[in-house]
Enzyme design. Structure first.
Site, PDB file in Angstrom:
ATOM      1  N   ARG A 135      -4.790  -8.099 -53.105  1.00  0.00           N
ATOM      2  CA  ARG A 135      -5.441  -7.049 -53.587  1.00  0.00           C
ATOM      3  C   ARG A 135      -6.599  -7.210 -52.992  1.00  0.00           C
ATOM      4  O   ARG A 135      -7.557  -8.413 -52.934  1.00  0.00           O
ATOM      5  CB  ARG A 135      -5.348  -7.819 -54.914  1.00  0.00           C
ATOM      6  N   LYS A 153     -15.147 -11.273 -54.492  1.00  0.00           N
ATOM      7  CA  LYS A 153     -15.690 -12.162 -55.844  1.00  0.00           C
ATOM      8  C   LYS A 153     -17.063 -13.305 -56.318  1.00  0.00           C
ATOM      9  O   LYS A 153     -16.965 -13.260 -54.693  1.00  0.00           O
ATOM     10  CB  LYS A 153     -13.792 -12.962 -56.899  1.00  0.00           C
TER      11      LYS A 153
HETATM   12  C1  PT1 Z   1      -6.622  -9.961 -59.541  1.00  0.00           C
HETATM   13  C2  PT1 Z   1      -7.991  -9.049 -60.169  1.00  0.00           C
HETATM   14  C3  PT1 Z   1      -6.697  -8.114 -61.143  1.00  0.00           C
HETATM   15  N1  PT1 Z   1      -8.598  -9.578 -60.085  1.00  0.00           N
HETATM   16  C4  PT1 Z   1      -4.608  -9.225 -60.301  1.00  0.00           C
HETATM   17  N2  PT1 Z   1      -5.423  -8.158 -60.739  1.00  0.00           N
HETATM   18  C5  PT1 Z   1      -9.128  -8.050 -60.524  1.00  0.00           C
HETATM   19  N3  PT1 Z   1      -3.108  -9.123 -59.843  1.00  0.00           N
HETATM   20  C6  PT1 Z   1      -8.681  -7.030 -61.103  1.00  0.00           C
HETATM   21  C7  PT1 Z   1     -15.836 -12.818 -59.990  1.00  0.00           C
HETATM   22  O1  PT1 Z   1     -15.536 -14.211 -59.975  1.00  0.00           O
HETATM   23  O2  PT1 Z   1      -7.103 -11.189 -59.540  1.00  0.00           O
HETATM   24  N4  PT1 Z   1      -5.636  -9.875 -59.393  1.00  0.00           N
HETATM   25  N5  PT1 Z   1      -7.807  -7.328 -61.278  1.00  0.00           N
HETATM   26  C8  PT1 Z   1     -11.058  -8.231 -60.672  1.00  0.00           C
HETATM   27  N6  PT1 Z   1     -11.570  -8.860 -61.809  1.00  0.00           N
HETATM   28  C9  PT1 Z   1     -12.423  -9.992 -61.182  1.00  0.00           C
HETATM   29  C10 PT1 Z   1     -12.530 -11.143 -61.816  1.00  0.00           C
HETATM   30  C11 PT1 Z   1     -13.323  -9.599 -60.253  1.00  0.00           C
HETATM   31  C12 PT1 Z   1     -13.667 -11.960 -61.277  1.00  0.00           C
HETATM   32  C13 PT1 Z   1     -14.658 -10.734 -60.023  1.00  0.00           C
HETATM   33  C14 PT1 Z   1     -14.693 -11.767 -60.351  1.00  0.00           C
HETATM   34  O3  PT1 Z   1     -16.200 -12.102 -58.907  1.00  0.00           O
END
Ligand code: PT1
Length: 288
Positions: free
Chosen positions: A267, A233
């Site tokens: 995850r 992230k």
């Molecule tokens: C998570 C999650 C998810 N993250 C759960 N499911 C993502 N339960 C998808 C960035 O800041 O943390 N928990 N499903 C992916 N989402 C992101 C959010 C991807 C922020 C990248 C960022 O780069």
């Protein structure tokens, strides 16, 4: 560790995912399977069901305990897709996976119809970044009979990073998750089938994410398994100035910290790296 997961007073030992039970006496590794052409990290490399199946099998061979199938990107700034588009992406993949891979399949969705069809096709966990707040989601999840992961998010993926603000991010995330957990129970979801997630990167600044990770132990008061997603992230990009493909080592470091602070499920994209690191840490921390 403030609260070793093996101590006798610690009640969280498993999550019942239908015909498969997830052992939570050690941290479980959730492998990310993106079926999105615009995913922030995998860039749509896993679109075709056969390709998705191969990637899932590789993650299971590397030690994944769950495979999380997602058809709609939720990275910051992502655009929403239609119900039909999401169904077209994920249902063939869930169908292809669920009789072949030996671990539970989780469906990463906020849409009630996707919840219904994916669980009918074999998905054994609903992972909703909206925390089952979309209309009809709570009822669809309850009717499916599978466990749920409810996540905290401030705003929505399109706008959430514009100006995240909290008085006390840890207290507010805990209060939100506690309220969502109560809503789930009121809707008929058994307490033992509810997983919580602070939602790293979802409407949070770097400082908010770091505060949540440092104080993740506080979420254990909810008495629910804790899932975290930190892998690749932008928090890492901000601290280390690294592109997405160079964030594996830092992702592993964050996964270790999260497990040490009470995370039960991590995850991740890099299953083998994370699993080796987490198992090694557990061998040392839990040695007696
Ligand atoms: C998570 C999650 C998810 N993250 C759960 N499911 C993502 N339960 C998808 C960035 O800041 O943390 N928990 N499903 C992916 N989402 C992101 C959010 C991807 C922020 C990248 C960022 O780069």
């Amino acid at each position: 560790m403030s609260r070793p997961a093996t101590s006798p007073e610690y009640p969280i030992s498993s999550l019942n995912c239908g015909r498969r039970t997830l052992d939570l006496r050690r941290a479980a590794i959730m492998g990310v399977l993106n079926v999105t052409p615009d995913s922030f990290s995998d860039g749509g490399r896993f679109m075709a069901p056969e390709v998705a199946l191969r990637h899932a099998e590789q993650m299971v061979a590397e030690g994944a305990d769950i495979i999380d199938v997602g058809g709609e990107s939720t990275r910051p700034g992502a655009q929403q897709i239609s119900v039909q588009q999401e169904l077209d992406r994920v249902i063939p993949v869930v169908e292809a996976l669920h009789n072949v891979v030996a671990v539970p399949i989780s469906i990463d969705t906020s849409k009630p119809e996707v919840m219904r069809q994916a669980t009918a096709a074999g998905a054994a966990l609903i992972n909703d970044v909206y925390g089952l707040r979309r209309e009809g989601a709570l009822a669809a999840a309850a009717a499916s009979g599978v466990p749920v992961c409810v996540m905290h998010m401030q705003g929505d993926p399109h706008t959430m990073q514009q100006s995240p603000a909290y008085e006390d991010v840890v207290a507010e995330v805990i209060a939100f998750l506690s309220a969502r957990r109560d809503e789930c129970v009121a809707a008929g979801i058994p307490p033992a089938s509810i997983v919580v997630d602070p939602g790293f990167g979802f409407g949070k600044t770097v400082a908010h994410n770091i505060a949540l990770l440092r104080h993740l132990d506080a979420l254990t008061a909810l008495g629910a398994p804790i899932l975290v997603g930190l892998s690749r992230k932008s928090l890492i990009g901000s601290v280390l100035d690294l592109p997405i493909d160079d964030r594996a080592a830092a992702s592993v470091a964050l996964a270790l910290l999260a497990v040490q602070h009470g995370a039960n499920i991590v995850r991740v994209h890099d299953v083998k790296l994370t699993r080796d690191a987490v198992r090694m840490m557990e061998a040392v921390v839990r040695h007696n």
